[in-house]
Design an enzyme around this catalytic site. Sequence first.
Site, PDB file in Angstrom:
ATOM      1  N   GLY A  33      67.846 101.507  14.839  1.00 30.68           N
ATOM      2  CA  GLY A  33      67.452 102.763  14.765  1.00 30.68           C
ATOM      3  C   GLY A  33      67.120 103.345  16.290  1.00 30.68           C
ATOM      4  O   GLY A  33      67.215 102.825  17.150  1.00 30.68           O
ATOM      5  N   ARG A  85      73.410 100.193  11.669  1.00 31.17           N
ATOM      6  CA  ARG A  85      73.028  98.517  11.384  1.00 31.17           C
ATOM      7  C   ARG A  85      74.289  98.175  10.534  1.00 31.17           C
ATOM      8  O   ARG A  85      74.935  98.850   9.902  1.00 31.17           O
ATOM      9  CB  ARG A  85      71.587  98.594  10.424  1.00 31.17           C
ATOM     10  CG  ARG A  85      70.585  99.290  11.087  1.00 31.17           C
ATOM     11  CD  ARG A  85      69.119  99.183  10.203  1.00 31.17           C
ATOM     12  NE  ARG A  85      68.064  99.346  11.171  1.00 31.17           N
ATOM     13  CZ  ARG A  85      67.702 100.752  11.268  1.00 31.17           C
ATOM     14  NH1 ARG A  85      68.373 101.686  10.774  1.00 31.17           N
ATOM     15  NH2 ARG A  85      66.513 100.944  12.038  1.00 31.17           N
ATOM     16  N   ASP A 136      64.669  93.768  18.003  1.00 30.90           N
ATOM     17  CA  ASP A 136      64.897  92.123  18.124  1.00 30.90           C
ATOM     18  C   ASP A 136      66.092  92.046  17.273  1.00 30.90           C
ATOM     19  O   ASP A 136      66.725  90.887  17.296  1.00 30.90           O
ATOM     20  CB  ASP A 136      63.767  91.626  18.013  1.00 30.90           C
ATOM     21  CG  ASP A 136      62.998  91.901  16.552  1.00 30.90           C
ATOM     22  OD1 ASP A 136      63.649  92.815  15.931  1.00 30.90           O
ATOM     23  OD2 ASP A 136      62.208  91.193  16.035  1.00 30.90           O
ATOM     24  N   THR A 144      62.881 100.995  21.011  1.00 32.92           N
ATOM     25  CA  THR A 144      62.257 101.037  19.390  1.00 32.92           C
ATOM     26  C   THR A 144      60.990 101.823  19.519  1.00 32.92           C
ATOM     27  O   THR A 144      60.153 101.639  20.211  1.00 32.92           O
ATOM     28  CB  THR A 144      62.232  99.929  18.724  1.00 32.92           C
ATOM     29  OG1 THR A 144      61.262 100.126  17.536  1.00 32.92           O
ATOM     30  CG2 THR A 144      61.411  98.615  19.572  1.00 32.92           C
ATOM     31  N   ASP A 172      58.748 101.659  17.201  1.00 36.14           N
ATOM     32  CA  ASP A 172      57.838 100.637  16.752  1.00 36.14           C
ATOM     33  C   ASP A 172      56.974  99.777  17.898  1.00 36.14           C
ATOM     34  O   ASP A 172      55.709  99.513  17.571  1.00 36.14           O
ATOM     35  CB  ASP A 172      58.634  99.624  15.986  1.00 36.14           C
ATOM     36  CG  ASP A 172      59.185 100.196  14.791  1.00 36.14           C
ATOM     37  OD1 ASP A 172      58.896 101.213  14.237  1.00 36.14           O
ATOM     38  OD2 ASP A 172      60.165  99.543  14.290  1.00 36.14           O
ATOM     39  N   ASP A 182      57.534  96.919  18.970  1.00 40.32           N
ATOM     40  CA  ASP A 182      57.035  95.693  18.473  1.00 40.32           C
ATOM     41  C   ASP A 182      57.880  94.444  18.966  1.00 40.32           C
ATOM     42  O   ASP A 182      58.081  93.425  18.249  1.00 40.32           O
ATOM     43  CB  ASP A 182      57.087  95.548  16.981  1.00 40.32           C
ATOM     44  CG  ASP A 182      58.579  95.999  16.468  1.00 40.32           C
ATOM     45  OD1 ASP A 182      59.547  96.304  17.170  1.00 40.32           O
ATOM     46  OD2 ASP A 182      58.799  95.946  15.189  1.00 40.32           O
ATOM     47  N   ARG A 202      57.133 100.194  10.856  1.00 40.81           N
ATOM     48  CA  ARG A 202      57.461  98.927  10.092  1.00 40.81           C
ATOM     49  C   ARG A 202      56.132  98.177   9.811  1.00 40.81           C
ATOM     50  O   ARG A 202      55.182  98.875   9.263  1.00 40.81           O
ATOM     51  CB  ARG A 202      58.484  98.146  10.597  1.00 40.81           C
ATOM     52  CG  ARG A 202      59.845  98.690  10.878  1.00 40.81           C
ATOM     53  CD  ARG A 202      60.932  97.770  11.375  1.00 40.81           C
ATOM     54  NE  ARG A 202      60.563  96.866  12.483  1.00 40.81           N
ATOM     55  CZ  ARG A 202      61.336  96.079  13.084  1.00 40.81           C
ATOM     56  NH1 ARG A 202      62.544  95.652  12.338  1.00 40.81           N
ATOM     57  NH2 ARG A 202      61.147  95.568  14.209  1.00 40.81           N
ATOM     58  N   GLY A 257      41.342 111.229  17.967  1.00 39.63           N
ATOM     59  CA  GLY A 257      39.911 111.166  17.515  1.00 39.63           C
ATOM     60  C   GLY A 257      39.939 110.995  15.971  1.00 39.63           C
ATOM     61  O   GLY A 257      38.838 111.642  15.318  1.00 39.63           O
TER      62      GLY A 257
END
Length: 325
Positions: free
Chosen positions: A10, A71, A102, A125, A127, A129, A171, A185
Amino acid sequence: MAIAIMSSGGDCAGMNPAIKYFVEYSIFKKLNPYFIYDGLEGLIDNKIKKATFEDVSGIIHLGGTIIRSSRSKRFFDKKYRAQAYKNLKKHKITKIIVLGGDGSFRAMDVFYNEFKIKFVGIPSTIDNDIFGTDYCLGVDTALNMIRSAVDAIRDTASSFRRAFVIETMGRECGYLALVSAIVSGAEICVIPEMPSDLEYQKNKIELEIKNGRKYILAIVAEGSQKTEEIKKWCENELKLETRVTVLGHIQRGGNPTVYDRLMASEFVKKSIDRIIEKDCKGDVIVYKDSKFDFKNINEIISNKYELPQNLIDLYKENYCQKCKG
């Protein structure tokens, strides 16, 4: 010495600043920079080109990646990895900087073990993550895109007695949703890493509605797969007209923030310095506890990222204080 850069997986804001710094710093270090277009697919198809200052002029403010990404299913097949290696040999490229996640790093680890092409991975990324790093390139811009969208939704929410359910990317990771809920908030935050006590939420929100609250915001991580459930809950339990907004790919775009541009330059400089060292094989640069470091790819791919407990605690503390009030 020839060195290449590619984007894989991505895209995210911050890749173009990284590409710009890659070319400039490579030339400063008397290296020959190359672009690999279209990620792993381009590596297989020999979409490899010598990079110049002209290629990166005027790109620092652009989202996405000028060298594009992909990809690749073909890269799982060794015959295509062998083809990729032959293409690199034609250009005398022995080192690659990889902007990706990863999955991309796992692919490059296999590639190194087979053909000894050195690489350094730069976590890129939204994400956020990747194990071992507090920050991935692009996440700051993504958070700002979400903040802008949530602020705009709040403007219209305040005009109606409605609930708005906003789905974020990530994800299986709730980082974007959690941070966005804290800074906006939001009354409700639903992420995979944290159980939601909807009955408790109902009592709290009903009390606030009796005391004048006109609308609520619920931020839901896509990985929880609960967007529709929260919509129905708002309608059935809170008796509020409810709208759903799936932010989708706007979170990937936008002009890179100052922070993402600055971190891109730091990541690239340190990665190039690292990859030309003799003992570098397959490393990933990380930013942990406000310090840059390098971790072996095996440590990165053998461990699972966990959402920082301090962020979960921060949300819970704010949430509990609101309940007491």
